[in-house]
Each structure stands twice: as C-alpha cells, then as structure tokens.
Motif scaffolding. Sequence first.
Motif, PDB file in Angstrom:
ATOM      1  N   PRO A  90      17.990 -10.227   8.338  1.00 43.57           N
ATOM      2  CA  PRO A  90      17.204 -10.907   9.178  1.00 43.57           C
ATOM      3  C   PRO A  90      17.536 -12.089   9.971  1.00 43.57           C
ATOM      4  O   PRO A  90      18.275 -12.902   9.455  1.00 43.57           O
TER       5      PRO A  90
ATOM      6  N   THR B  38      12.729  -2.616   9.291  1.00 42.23           N
ATOM      7  CA  THR B  38      12.561  -3.834   8.465  1.00 42.23           C
ATOM      8  C   THR B  38      13.163  -2.802   7.340  1.00 42.23           C
ATOM      9  O   THR B  38      13.257  -3.422   6.085  1.00 42.23           O
TER      10      THR B  38
ATOM     11  N   PRO C 217       0.941  -0.929   0.090  1.00 41.17           N
ATOM     12  CA  PRO C 217      -0.089   0.130  -0.045  1.00 41.17           C
ATOM     13  C   PRO C 217       0.587   1.007   0.067  1.00 41.17           C
ATOM     14  O   PRO C 217       1.684   1.046   0.108  1.00 41.17           O
TER      15      PRO C 217
ATOM     16  N   SER D 225       3.235 -14.433  -0.671  1.00 41.91           N
ATOM     17  CA  SER D 225       4.656 -13.285   0.189  1.00 41.91           C
ATOM     18  C   SER D 225       3.413 -12.163   0.819  1.00 41.91           C
ATOM     19  O   SER D 225       2.494 -12.119   0.710  1.00 41.91           O
ATOM     20  N   ALA D 226       4.280 -12.543   2.712  1.00 41.33           N
ATOM     21  CA  ALA D 226       3.147 -10.987   3.124  1.00 41.33           C
ATOM     22  C   ALA D 226       3.374  -9.985   2.443  1.00 41.33           C
ATOM     23  O   ALA D 226       4.286  -9.646   1.799  1.00 41.33           O
ATOM     24  N   PRO D 227       2.333  -9.356   2.254  1.00 37.17           N
ATOM     25  CA  PRO D 227       1.789  -7.794   1.192  1.00 37.17           C
ATOM     26  C   PRO D 227       2.089  -6.904   2.553  1.00 37.17           C
ATOM     27  O   PRO D 227       1.980  -7.356   3.574  1.00 37.17           O
ATOM     28  N   GLY D 228       1.925  -5.475   1.691  1.00 39.44           N
ATOM     29  CA  GLY D 228       2.279  -4.751   3.019  1.00 39.44           C
ATOM     30  C   GLY D 228       3.812  -4.545   3.581  1.00 39.44           C
ATOM     31  O   GLY D 228       4.253  -5.099   3.133  1.00 39.44           O
ATOM     32  N   ARG D 229       4.020  -3.217   4.019  1.00 41.71           N
ATOM     33  CA  ARG D 229       5.503  -3.328   4.766  1.00 41.71           C
ATOM     34  C   ARG D 229       5.152  -4.232   6.467  1.00 41.71           C
ATOM     35  O   ARG D 229       3.742  -4.639   7.376  1.00 41.71           O
ATOM     36  N   GLY D 230       6.232  -5.120   6.890  1.00 41.80           N
ATOM     37  CA  GLY D 230       6.216  -6.283   7.666  1.00 41.80           C
ATOM     38  C   GLY D 230       7.660  -6.083   7.946  1.00 41.80           C
ATOM     39  O   GLY D 230       8.934  -6.291   7.108  1.00 41.80           O
ATOM     40  N   ARG D 231       7.836  -7.515   8.453  1.00 43.13           N
ATOM     41  CA  ARG D 231       9.614  -8.351   8.292  1.00 43.13           C
ATOM     42  C   ARG D 231       9.274  -8.740   6.975  1.00 43.13           C
ATOM     43  O   ARG D 231       8.286  -9.549   6.302  1.00 43.13           O
ATOM     44  N   PRO D 232       9.936  -9.241   6.581  1.00 41.82           N
ATOM     45  CA  PRO D 232      10.651 -10.107   5.104  1.00 41.82           C
ATOM     46  C   PRO D 232      10.200 -11.480   5.235  1.00 41.82           C
ATOM     47  O   PRO D 232      10.737 -11.790   6.688  1.00 41.82           O
ATOM     48  N   ASP D 233      10.314 -12.371   4.455  1.00 45.82           N
ATOM     49  CA  ASP D 233      10.535 -13.968   4.593  1.00 45.82           C
ATOM     50  C   ASP D 233      11.657 -14.137   5.301  1.00 45.82           C
ATOM     51  O   ASP D 233      12.932 -14.138   5.635  1.00 45.82           O
TER      52      ASP D 233
END
Lengths: 405, 415
Positions: B100, A159, A56, B78-86
């Motif tokens: 990470p 992150t 987004p 893949s997890a959408p949006g901002r957050g921790r990567p795989d």
Amino acid sequence: MSRRVLLHVGTPKTGTSHLQDVLFRNRERLLEAGVLYPADRFDAHFLAALDLMRLPWGGLETEAIGAWDELAAKVRAHEGTAIISHEILATASRSQVGRALASLGHDDGTEVHVVVSVRDLVRQIPAEWQENVKHRSTITFERFLAELRDPERATRIATWFWGVQEIPEILDRWGHALPPERVHVVTVPPPGGPRDLLWQRFSHTFGLDELGEVELDLEAERANPSLGVPETALLRRINKAVNPVLEPPDYRPLVRELLAHQTLSARTRSARLGLPADVHPWAEELGHAWVEELRRRGYDVVGDLDDLTGAPAAPHWADPDSPRESQVASAAVDAIRALLIDNARLRHEEARLHGEVDHLRRELDAARPVQRAKERALRVVRRSAAGRALHRAYRLARGRSSRSA
Amino acid sequence: MTAQHDEAEGERRAWAWSAHLLKGGTTPWSRWAGTGERTGRVLPGAQQLEMLRRLNLAAHDLGVRPEPALARRVLEASAPGRGRPDLELLGAAPPSRFGPAPVDPAQLPADELIRVTTSLLAEDLVAAPLPGAVLVPPWRRPGSLVHRWRPRYRLVGDPWRADTARRHLVAQGRPPGGPEPTVLVLGGPLSTMLVDLWTDRSFSTGGPVPSWRTWVDTVVETGRLGRGADPVASARRWTGRVGADRVRVVLDPGALPGQVGVRRVPPAPLLPADATDLARRVGGVLGLLVTPARGRQVLRQVLLPRLLEAPEPLPGAPLGVPPEHHRWVVRRSRRLRHELLAAPYPVVGTVLGSPDALLDHPRRLAGAEPGEPHDDRVLDLAVRMLLEHADPHPAPHAATHAATHADRPRQEDRP
C-alpha cells in the motif's frame, strides 16, 4: 524446543487445502518420523491464524480464542521439525509476524523457514472473486476488478486481496527477519502440466520426500473446488436473496458446502472464470514485475518463477456478470435437486427422531406411577424427625449427601 | 546526494520520530526533522505512530502522562479485524512498486486510529476485575418466605430496558424466573425501542454489529423491526407459548415496579451516541478475546459504569433516529399501535398502559436533536479512556506543549 519450523503462510487458492488435508490425515505417521503437524482438528491452524491476527470470521473466532498460543506451545515443546500451514497468515501485519516468530522460538535459536506457495494473478483474481462469492459476497466481477485496480486500495475487498496475494509484500512482512535461503517460494505449475507436480514441489519443500519408510496417504478428502461462470453467477444471486435471512452457521453447510462444493462444482463442463481482455495485460505486467523482484531477492524457488506470469488471454471470455441464462437455469435446477434430496434426508431423520421421542415418552409414562409412589412415600417419611434422620442415613449409605432436586 | 542516502535518512528520521513520541512528543510527522538510530526490529506502522501522537496530545490537555508501557503497547498494537494494513510513513521507507502507498499519518481517517485504540481498550477492559456479586440479605434470597410472596416474572421486549431492570432486581434479591412466571413485555415509543435495541447489541459480543446508520437504514429498508422493538410480535409469541393469562405488555413504565414487586425500577442508562458507538467497536474486539458471555459482562459491568461515572460528563447528544427516517418511524409506530389494538386478549395478553405509548409524534421527533456517532469524537473518547489510569503528573515538557497548537512546528521537539 523445535529445531526447525516450516511456516506455510499462503497464498489462498494454491492447493493449500489439499496439502493441509494430507498433513492432517497423516499427522500420526509424520510424528513417528519426527515431524509434528500440531492439530487436533482439521481447521486448528486456521483458528490459530484467526487468533494471531484477531480476525472475526462469521462467529468462528469464538472458537479461536487462545489458539495461537496453544499451537506455538506445542511447536516449542516438540523436538524436531514442526509444520504450520494456513493461507490467511499471508495477511499478518509486521507486528503480528514478529509475535508469531517470537512465539515459535525464532529468537531462541529455532530455525524458522517461511514457505509461500504462489500462483499467477491471471488465475488468482477470478479465483479470489469466486472465493468472495462463496463467502456471501454479492459484488459483481466488474466492480471487484475495479476495486483491485484502484491504487488507493481503500475498500475491504482490495485490502484483503492484496494482503493475501501481493507476493513481494507478503514476503517483505514474513521474510524480513530471515535470510533469503530460509524463505521458500513454491510456484503452482501452469494449467495442463502433470497432475502431481504441485504435490512434488510441496513434498520437496516440506521435506516429506525425505522421510524414508513413511508412506503418506495422499488421497484428497478435502479440497476447495472451483465453480464455472454460470454456477458462480447463480451463487451470487442466491447470496443476494439469502444474506438477510440466513445466519453464517447455516450459510456455511447449506450454501457453501452443499450447493457450491458438493453440487455446483461437479458441473465441470461450463465455461471457466477468467480475466477480460482489457484486464489481462495489466495482470500479466504485474506478474512480470513480481518475478523480477523475487529473482532479485534471491529466495529459494521451488518450481519456476516464470509460472507467475500467467497464461495468455483465452480467445473467448465468458462474462460472469452477464451469463447465459439457460446455463444459470440449468445450474439452478441442479441446486434445487440437491436441496430436495437433502430435505428428504432431513425429513427421514426427523421422522426417526420423532419415533425415538415417542418411544422414550412411553417409557417415561410407564415409569411415572412408580416414581410418584416413591415420592409420596418419601414425603410421608420426612414428616417426622426420625423419618428425616432415616432418610439422611439412607442417602449417606448410598454415597450422596446433597439434596435431591 | 544519492537516492540510497535519502532512503536511509528517511528511515533514520522515522526512528527518531518514534523515539520522540515514546517520550511524550506531539510534533506531527510532516514537521519532524530530527534523525536517530534504529531501536527495534521494524518501524511501527503509521497508524500506531499517529495514535501515540494523539494520545500524547490528549495527555497534555488533561495534564497527565501516559505510562511508558502504554506508549509501547500502542506502537506494538495491530489493528484487529479486516481493514487497511499497517502503513508506511510517507518519506520514511524507500519507494516501492509493491504494498500500500505510504501516508502522511496526520491525514489518516479517525476510523483507522479507532481500530488500534479499541484493541488496546478491549485488552484493558478484559484485564480489569469484574465487580463482585451483590450481597443480598438472607430474607430476600430466593426460597425465603418473603421471596415466595413476591410475584414471579420474566422480562422480555425492549432488551436495554429489560436488562437494566433485571440487573437492578437481581441486586434487590428479586431475580426473574420461578415456577410459571408472568412474562412482562416491555415497550415504548418506536424510536426509543430502536435506539435501545441497537444500544443493547452494541453492549453485546458474539457477532459484528453494523454502525447505527447502516443498521437503522436496513431496518427502514426491510421493515423488519427485530424482536426487541416489536412488543406486539413478542407478546404474540409468548401467548402462544405460555397462554394469554401469563403475558402482560407493559407500555407504562410506572406499571413495571408493581408487576415485579418492588417500589421502583431505574430507567435504562442514556449515553451519548459516541459512547454507545465506542462500546460497539470495543465489543467487536472483545469478541476476539473472550467468550460472548464474558464479553457482554465486560461491556456492561466494566465499560458501562466507566462511561456513566466518567469524571467529566461525556459530551454529545444521545442517539436518535435520523430525520430522513422520521416519517417512516411515525407511520410504523401507528401500525404497531393498530396491531396492538386489533389483537384480542388471547393473542397478546393484558396491556398495561395506553397503546398510544407506542406512537412517535412527528413534532416530538423533529424537536429532538438526534445524536449520531462521529469518528473523531469516538476516537477522542477512546483515547480519554485509555488515559484514565495515567499518571496525573504532567510530562516534563508539558509546559512547552500546553500553550502551543499541535500542528505548529516546534524546534524544541527535535532531539
């Protein structure tokens, strides 16, 4: 199918806006030389990256739906070399990288090259903080540094930062399936070098200097200019005040474009952002570790990997969390001046539009009696079956069969 | 044994675990000892692998088998949006100075797994057909004689109630609008309007919706109620636009059917807090897949019925204002009532029902058990919804799993 795809995936604040601007403005000339830069709007590759990574972005994501597949289809349909460039691609996950490469024909014989332009952390860290502030953040520089240095990297800021800036890791994700000679690392020269050196490096990497007769227009129209210490401090204070009341579609043109890019960035004599003395050695050490790792991997390096270690700490450091208030006030006056000038422009525009509306209203009023008479006549005619039939025939003759509203 | 050998062994162990999970296994990574060959380009991330393990666990509990295609989708998501990567599995990848830190997937916070699950759920919902339009008898359609006699209306105010009423009325052949409609401003106790407003936003797309706690904290901090929770401000705005004679503030739910010309209007659906939060999270992903209008349709016409008509009633209390904000809500509701009483007819139009209906009573608030979304329960619900169309046959090895606890090491899980 494209024979060769050059995929520029980062990193932010490495002259990417200038490169993308040149590629976009010269896309027709490039196409004549067999090089495709598939974009019908300047931010086409940004939207495609948002779509690929399902990110987004203040409402822009709604314009991005399906953009990656469209971009990839254009690339696959092109016979020759294609270039894709956006710095936020740096943060793609491994499965997103896999999807991107597959959609560009990597598994079907297309020669995919990954390009990453890189700059030392000593400059990147303050630049990323400033970029955060230009995107509504109110975080202090001190807190920003603490979050980056926390080994947990659990916060959104950390992150994102490491996702788009940790070069060995980005190249792990993007270069995993490629031989090292198809992974190109372009280093940003240290400050004070020849002005066009970075462009020469880009031009060489993307094969733009081998296009023979094709003359590219290199005049920059878009760039992502930097702000000084008091200007960034002011912007952070503005964010605090306007975040609850200004929606992203208004923030972008008013705060980021008008205030930050067009007004505050023109104040070039103020102190520049930098790292404090206690953080500088950490960034420098990390830079050395990156250089060592990249050398070991044997990628194609355009420039000098030692550029990544960064310049020594400056003797004087200006703290953006405690700026000189007189300088902030001076920047604020410039900001108010710009807003007033823009407000005056809008007032003139409003007055012009009011004039136009009044003129149209007068014309409408003049036409109304004629229209009313016509409607009355029609009502009378349609009272009888013969009249209705006549009206139907008239409408058919005019080529309209639907009922009027 | 060399370090290189250990690294290769760790990776082989991870590939075997991935294969085990694809077959429906539930052994946690920390207890997994088998090794196997590489079967893909890259190892899935720790979030995806742990998500599949949780899916398998839930499937065993429900006596169903996740489709192989679903299992593969989980690993490729893949997890959408901002957050921790795989993230890498602890002990699977060679130690690295970069990227990470690897994790034990069982220790991942539920929020990380919800990001992966909601992405898949959103894809499923988008692929599901929207229910067809309700067939309205000809005599009830707009333009019919009957229709012309019915009152013309427009519903504003509490958006969750208004939307439910509007959809019911459209299905009855009584759509809003028409020439010079009466504007009906729906209102009720402030605590209910706040819950309804956040629920309505959760079932919409077009922008990020903060968590219930963050949202309600901000409302209390800023004092700004938002349009849907401030019927007085709404009425004021509408009287300014259409005149007081066409504005009615409806505080008595019993008065609404008469105003719109039907016998009854159903109440707004009441969902457990976790279900509403799931909708919010799915809505965030839908905003990346479809237009806001389509996303809203998908949430309200596909997800909402599935939540309301779940084979087993959804557990958990409905959303409520947190106790620390009760005093503020009571004070603010009194102020709302005062504003309504103080505003003359030309300012807010006709008021149907007692202004006391806006009030929140300290005792009633204290007596209620306000629900608040909890990540673990939201994850459970999301997993359950992913499995809704799973094959009802138990997995071949379900019998061995059903009686054992997931975290217990099991030799039979090893290949």
